[in-house]
Design a protein around this motif. Structure first.
Motif, short mmCIF file in Angstrom:
data_model
loop_
_atom_site.label_atom_id
_atom_site.label_comp_id
_atom_site.label_asym_id
_atom_site.label_seq_id
_atom_site.Cartn_x
_atom_site.Cartn_y
_atom_site.Cartn_z
N ALA A 60 0.84 -1.20 0.00
CA ALA A 60 0.00 0.00 0.00
C ALA A 60 0.88 1.25 0.00
N HIS A 61 1.93 1.20 0.81
CA HIS A 61 2.83 2.35 0.85
C HIS A 61 3.59 2.52 -0.46
N VAL A 62 3.93 1.39 -1.09
CA VAL A 62 4.62 1.48 -2.39
C VAL A 62 3.71 2.17 -3.41
N ASN A 63 2.44 1.79 -3.40
CA ASN A 63 1.49 2.42 -4.34
C ASN A 63 1.37 3.92 -4.06
N ALA A 64 1.33 4.27 -2.78
CA ALA A 64 1.24 5.69 -2.41
C ALA A 64 2.50 6.43 -2.85
N ALA A 65 3.66 5.75 -2.71
CA ALA A 65 4.93 6.36 -3.12
C ALA A 65 4.92 6.64 -4.62
N LYS A 66 4.42 5.67 -5.36
CA LYS A 66 4.33 5.82 -6.82
C LYS A 66 3.48 7.04 -7.18
N LYS A 67 2.33 7.15 -6.51
CA LYS A 67 1.43 8.27 -6.78
C LYS A 67 2.13 9.61 -6.51
N ALA A 68 2.87 9.63 -5.41
CA ALA A 68 3.55 10.88 -5.01
C ALA A 68 4.63 11.26 -6.03
N ILE A 69 5.43 10.27 -6.43
CA ILE A 69 6.50 10.54 -7.40
C ILE A 69 5.91 11.03 -8.72
N LYS A 70 4.86 10.35 -9.14
CA LYS A 70 4.25 10.73 -10.41
C LYS A 70 3.65 12.14 -10.32
N LYS A 71 3.05 12.42 -9.18
CA LYS A 71 2.46 13.76 -9.00
C LYS A 71 3.56 14.85 -9.04
N ALA A 72 4.68 14.55 -8.40
CA ALA A 72 5.78 15.51 -8.41
C ALA A 72 6.24 15.78 -9.84
N PHE A 73 6.36 14.70 -10.63
CA PHE A 73 6.79 14.86 -12.02
C PHE A 73 5.75 15.65 -12.83
N GLU A 74 4.47 15.34 -12.57
CA GLU A 74 3.41 16.07 -13.28
C GLU A 74 3.50 17.57 -13.00
N LEU A 75 3.72 17.88 -11.73
CA LEU A 75 3.82 19.30 -11.36
C LEU A 75 5.04 19.95 -12.00
N GLN A 76 6.12 19.19 -12.09
CA GLN A 76 7.32 19.72 -12.75
C GLN A 76 7.03 19.99 -14.23
N ILE A 77 6.36 19.03 -14.88
CA ILE A 77 6.03 19.23 -16.30
C ILE A 77 5.15 20.47 -16.46
N ALA A 78 4.27 20.68 -15.50
CA ALA A 78 3.40 21.87 -15.53
C ALA A 78 4.14 23.13 -15.07
N LYS A 79 5.45 22.98 -14.81
CA LYS A 79 6.32 24.11 -14.42
C LYS A 79 5.84 24.80 -13.15
N LYS A 80 5.45 24.00 -12.17
CA LYS A 80 4.94 24.56 -10.92
C LYS A 80 6.05 24.86 -9.91
N GLY A 81 7.24 24.31 -10.14
CA GLY A 81 8.34 24.61 -9.22
C GLY A 81 8.94 23.38 -8.57
N PHE A 82 9.60 23.61 -7.48
CA PHE A 82 10.41 22.58 -6.83
C PHE A 82 9.54 21.50 -6.16
N THR A 83 9.87 20.26 -6.44
CA THR A 83 9.14 19.15 -5.83
C THR A 83 10.11 18.20 -5.16
N PHE A 84 9.68 17.62 -4.05
CA PHE A 84 10.59 16.85 -3.19
C PHE A 84 9.84 15.66 -2.62
N ILE A 85 10.31 14.48 -2.92
CA ILE A 85 9.70 13.27 -2.37
C ILE A 85 10.73 12.57 -1.49
N GLU A 86 10.39 12.47 -0.22
CA GLU A 86 11.27 11.73 0.71
C GLU A 86 10.74 10.31 0.83
N VAL A 87 11.61 9.35 0.57
CA VAL A 87 11.22 7.95 0.67
C VAL A 87 11.93 7.33 1.87
N LEU A 88 11.16 6.85 2.84
CA LEU A 88 11.78 6.14 3.97
C LEU A 88 12.20 4.77 3.47
#
Lengths: 179, 248, 350
Positions: free
Chosen positions: B181-209
């Motif tokens: 479940a956490h892996v799926n959530a991690a995937k969603k977060a990473i993908k969202k960060a990339f989407e925001l970058q493509i949309a030129k929204k600025g700095f994105t940061f995903i911390e993975v424990l």
């Protein structure tokens, strides 16, 4: 070749006077160099610059024995008086400088540049000095000094006429003094 | 029906990571996200010094290998030249939050439009288990053999929370890979960060424990359990900053 | 058209004319006019300027931008150049071309901000870790700084090496008439088939300096050494001034070489035959030229003149190889020798 040391307080237009000389020389197709002192001494203290112009390429941009020393305050005179070459010239801003030149082997002019500038442009003391220098140098043409003023004040066209007036006034002053 | 396949962006080079290490999972999540966003031909990765130093062997996209801690600066330079490329730096806790903390903070503060994937396993993996800025109190490392004592070793840093205090970042989330479940959530977060970058929204940061079985001297399963039972309570999961939400 | 340029600003404009579109810097005296100029000028030409959080970060931004195919530059002064050394080693290792300006100030440590040549060793003998070299130029006038900056980007690209230009506060701060060469069309610059640009049709491009296998790394070291050898053959530059009949030969670079020239003119007026060898490249070093004059019977001695306590003098001694005495005249701390000092030195030591 002429080697000129210009020294005074920050804000007296010491560095820009040097630039005016270099610009005039460049517009006259001469070689020239302008070397400022830099760093903390710029802040409120005494600043100076070394200006050279010459028909030949300029080797050293530093000056050990200037032909002309322009002293705009007492510390400047104290610091550079001894360096002037024998037979050289010392010009003093007598509105500020109170000490006397001790050297006997140099020509000294004491000029109240700020007083002269007062009625035309209170900030124009250094341009008064530029006019005086043109007369003393003899080899820098006035038209190129005017071109230098026009160039430097490109973005402030309003002040160009009063500065040209200062230039001419300075020149006139020294002509009368020499008579 | 294909349920799961290897992402195209990953090479067939066998991973050099230890059994139970989380890097392999995160590599896959990054590759899948890029692929799903159709950016395989327009992605540039910047790899750190640390266990992921050879990461360029596993991704097919163009890569740069940065000096220790300098990946955010390298990414800044790359992004200036290729503003439309998807640029990510992939950094461990030593790289991102110790030697490179300055670069991380300032890239975040400038709001540089790239993504940092921050792998936080609380230990220096490649050099042999030394204390990291994120090593938790009481956890043993080869440079604090009786366990981290804040009086002697200082305190751990909550990097994501700290960066969230800055104006520059657009999206910061902490995720984990200790269960599916956490892996799926991690995937969603990473993908969202990339989407925001493509949309030129600025700095994105995903911390993975992440886990580090080798240096915690745990079995792969126990290493995951360590993440679940020790790391997550100390480093809570979830969205820490999301300016796109505020926009709505 | 000739304009009266301040050294630092002329360098910045020459870089832009050469196609530099990415600049990353950090404030330090006496080179601040370079980043200041770049901050507005790059904006005008569609480039990018970042005031980095440190010199360490700035050089790594250069690594990113140049690794991505852009013409990138950074500038600093001695203490800042020390901080950049890690990045320069990586640039050399990964063969990423770029241009680095060092307007030297006096050291060690925080030192002072007045002119110095104390970074000769750092610039020519490595600076960072590992087996590498930068091409190092030491221009002596603002026009020469402009011309060398302009070509430095091409030279860097040709060999895929970092190129460093070293000057001193004097050259950075002074003004001289200079002409900027024509603006290059950046779309017509040679393509970089190694740069990361996402445009490689499926094959990965990699900017990398890690080679963990000893054989692979040795091969890389040999490859780099071959490049440096070719650079030595093709890029060494030196000026000689009145050396043909000279009995006393000064060896000096940068602004100090100009001071030597002025003293040579003085000495010759008094019938003393002095000359100057001025290395324009400090790496590769013009060893052959110095060796040639060392063999001449008429030459009585060499005097190396530096704004340091004696660094380049070691390379002069290597080149002279014991054939003639090699003396050293140096000033330090930001003090600059005057032409008269050198005249006196030669006359007294005759």
């Amino acid at each position: 070749m002429k080697k000129i040391t210009i020294s005074g307080f920050g804000g007296q237009g010491v560095l820009s006077l040097g630039k005016f000389i270099s610009y005039s020389a460049m517009f006259q197709n001469l070689n020239t160099s302008w070397l400022p002192s830099y760093g903390p001494e710029m802040r409120g203290g005494t600043s100076n610059c070394s200006v050279i112009y010459s028909e030949e390429p300029i080797a050293a941009p530093v000056i050990d024995h200037p032909d002309y020393l322009l002293a705009f305050n007492d510390p400047s005179l104290a610091k550079f008086e001894d360096s002037v070459r024998p037979g050289g010239t010392i010009l003093i801003n007598s509105d500020i400088v109170t000490t006397d030149v001790k050297r006997k082997d140099v020509t000294v002019y004491k000029i109240p540049v700020d007083t002269i500038a007062q009625e035309i442009n209170p900030k124009g003391g250094n341009i008064i000095m530029l006019g005086i220098l043109l007369e003393l140098f003899g080899d820098l043409k006035e038209e190129f000094a005017i071109q230098a003023i026009e160039h430097v004040f490109e973005n402030k066209p309003k002040v160009i006429p009063i500065n040209i007036e200062c230039l001419k006034k300075g020149r006139e002053y020294i002509k009368n003094l020499k008579k | 029906m294909i349920v799961q396949k290897k992402p195209q962006l990953l090479t067939d080079t066998p991973l050099h990571y230890c059994p139970g290490c989380t890097h392999g999972i995160v590599h896959r999540l990054v590759a899948e996200s890029i692929e799903e966003l159709g950016m395989c031909d327009n992605a540039i990765g910047v790899m750190p010094v640390g266990c992921a130093v050879f990461g360029y062997n596993y991704f097919k996209c163009d890569m740069l290998q940065a000096a220790h801690g300098r990946a955010p600066s390298v990414s800044t330079g790359v992004k200036r030249v290729h503003p439309d490329a998807l640029v990510f730096s992939y950094q461990g806790d030593g790289d991102c939050s110790s030697i490179g903390m300055c670069e991380t903070v300032h890239a975040a503060a400038r709001g540089e439009n790239f993504t940092i994937i921050f792998i936080n396993n609380g230990i220096y993996g490649m050099t042999g288990g030394q204390m990291a800025p994120t090593t938790m109190e009481g956890v043993k490392a080869t440079t604090c053999i009786y366990g981290r004592d804040p009086k002697i070793n200082g305190n751990p840093i909550h990097v994501a929370e700290m960066l969230a205090t800055l104006t520059g970042p657009c999206y910061i989330e902490r995720v984990a890979c200790d269960n599916p479940a956490h892996v799926n959530a991690a995937k969603k977060a990473i993908k969202k960060a990339f989407e925001l970058q493509i949309a030129k929204k600025g700095f994105t940061f995903i911390e993975v424990l992440a886990s580090c079985p080798s240096n915690y001297h745990l079995t792969p399963l126990d290493a995951q359990k360590f993440v679940t039972e020790r790391a997550i309570p100390f480093y809570p999961l979830g969205v820490i900053k999301d300016t796109t939400k505020e926009e709505k | 058209m000739k304009k009266l340029w301040k050294g630092n600003e002329a360098i910045a404009e020459a870089a832009i004319a050469a196609g530099c579109r990415y600049f990353f810097g950090y404030p330090i005296t006496p080179q601040n006019e370079i980043p200041e100029y770049m901050s507005w000028r790059l904006n005008e030409v569609g480039g990018s300027f970042v005031q980095a959080e440190s010199e360490v970060s700035a050089i790594n931004m250069v690594y990113g931008a140049a690794g991505a195919g852009g013409r990138a530059m950074t500038s600093s002064s001695s203490p800042g150049i020390s901080l950049k050394q890690e990045g320069i080693s990586y640039l050399a290792g990964a063969m990423v071309p770029c241009v680095i300006i060092n307007m030297m100030r006096s050291g060690p440590g925080l030192g002072g901000i007045q002119p110095s040549q104390g970074d000769y060793f750092q610039a020519t003998k490595g600076g960072g870790h590992g087996d590498y070299h930068c091409i190092v130029y030491a221009p002596a006038s603002i026009q020469e700084f402009v011309d060398i900056t302009y070509k430095a980007f091409d030279t860097a690209d040709r060999y895929r090496v970092p190129v460093m230009l070293i000057g001193d506060g004097m050259l950075g701060q002074m003004m001289e008439p200079a002409e900027i060469p024509p603006m290059k069309n950046i779309n017509r610059l040679p393509k970089k088939d190694w740069a990361v640009d996402c445009n490689n049709g499926g094959t990965q491009r990699l900017i990398n300096s890690i080679k963990i296998d000893a054989n692979e790394l040795e091969e890389h070291n040999i490859h780099l050494a071959q490049i440096y050898e070719e650079i030595a053959k093709k890029e060494t530059e030196v000026e000689t001034y009145l050396c043909d009949d000279a009995e006393y030969i000064f060896v000096a670079y940068g602004s100090v070489a100009r001071i030597c020239k002025a003293s040579i003119d003085e000495l010759r007026k008094e019938g003393i035959k002095a000359g100057l060898i001025r290395p324009i490249t400090l790496y590769p070093y013009p060893t052959k030229t110095i060796a040639k004059y060392a063999k001449k019977r008429i030459v009585k001695k060499f005097v190396t003149v530096e704004l340091s306590m004696g660094q380049m003098v070691e390379d002069v001694r290597l080149a002279v190889n014991g054939k003639k005495p090699v003396e050293f005249y140096g000033r330090a701390g930001g003090n600059v020798m005057m032409p008269g000092d050198l005249v006196k030195y030669i006359k007294e030591g005759k």
